[in-house]
Design an enzyme around this catalytic site. Sequence first.
Site, short mmCIF file in Angstrom:
data_model
loop_
_atom_site.label_atom_id
_atom_site.label_comp_id
_atom_site.label_asym_id
_atom_site.label_seq_id
_atom_site.Cartn_x
_atom_site.Cartn_y
_atom_site.Cartn_z
CG HIS A 193 -0.16 -0.25 2.57
ND1 HIS A 193 0.12 -1.38 3.04
CD2 HIS A 193 0.12 0.66 3.38
CE1 HIS A 193 0.71 -1.42 4.07
NE2 HIS A 193 0.60 -0.19 4.50
CG HIS A 244 0.94 5.34 4.05
ND1 HIS A 244 0.22 5.33 5.08
CD2 HIS A 244 1.84 4.06 4.09
CE1 HIS A 244 0.25 4.10 5.94
NE2 HIS A 244 1.39 3.53 5.22
P1 5GP Z 1 1.61 0.53 7.29
O1 5GP Z 1 2.29 0.84 8.83
O2 5GP Z 1 1.57 -1.32 7.10
O3 5GP Z 1 2.60 1.11 6.38
O4 5GP Z 1 0.30 1.23 7.43
C1 5GP Z 1 -0.97 0.43 7.63
C2 5GP Z 1 -2.03 1.47 7.43
O5 5GP Z 1 -3.26 0.68 7.43
C3 5GP Z 1 -2.19 2.32 8.85
O6 5GP Z 1 -1.84 3.83 8.52
C4 5GP Z 1 -3.28 1.78 9.35
O7 5GP Z 1 -3.97 2.94 10.08
C5 5GP Z 1 -4.25 1.62 8.19
N1 5GP Z 1 -5.43 0.62 8.41
C6 5GP Z 1 -5.00 -0.73 9.03
N2 5GP Z 1 -6.22 -1.28 9.01
C7 5GP Z 1 -7.09 -0.64 8.57
C8 5GP Z 1 -8.58 -0.65 8.11
O8 5GP Z 1 -9.27 -1.73 8.50
N3 5GP Z 1 -9.18 0.49 7.47
C9 5GP Z 1 -8.38 1.40 6.73
N4 5GP Z 1 -9.19 2.27 6.16
N5 5GP Z 1 -7.13 1.79 7.31
C10 5GP Z 1 -6.45 0.63 7.90
#
Ligand code: 5GP
Length: 114
Positions: free
Chosen positions: A100, A102
């Site tokens: 993903h 951001h």
């Molecule tokens: P990472 O740390 O893996 O780069 O970011 C994961 C992101 O996914 C975090 O910013 C977190 O807030 C978001 N996230 C986790 N679970 C969900 C969810 O169920 N729905 C949405 N919309 N965002 C999520």
Amino acid sequence: MDDCIFCKIAAGAIPASILYDDGAVLAFRDINPEAPVHVLLIPHRHIATLNDLEAADAALIGQLFLVARRVAAELGVAESGYRTVINCNRDAGQLVFHVHMHLLAGRELGWPPG
Ligand code: 5GP
Ligand code: ZN
């Protein structure tokens, strides 16, 4: 992937605030925003980390950037500025193992990140 939260969002099994969906790339609001604008962009297809990308995924990853550009314009932050980030594995703080991007905007973002 049965236990992947982002696969479930892509399949419509878990609700999300969706901003864009072309069947290959999906953009939706982060549930825990770190900035006034915090959008996640994912490929529909499950790819765990950047390390798992293959040459054949080049167009898909390019599409992530094109959708980021489009969403930034639609949310009115293209000129003020925005940041795109893809975290990979532990030291980068990756928590969801479905690639993903951001998209963060709406405030001055510090650099370097912590
Ligand atoms: P990472 O740390 O893996 O780069 O970011 C994961 C992101 O996914 C975090 O910013 C977190 O807030 C978001 N996230 C986790 N679970 C969900 C969810 O169920 N729905 C949405 N919309 N965002 C999520
Ligand atoms: Zn997944």
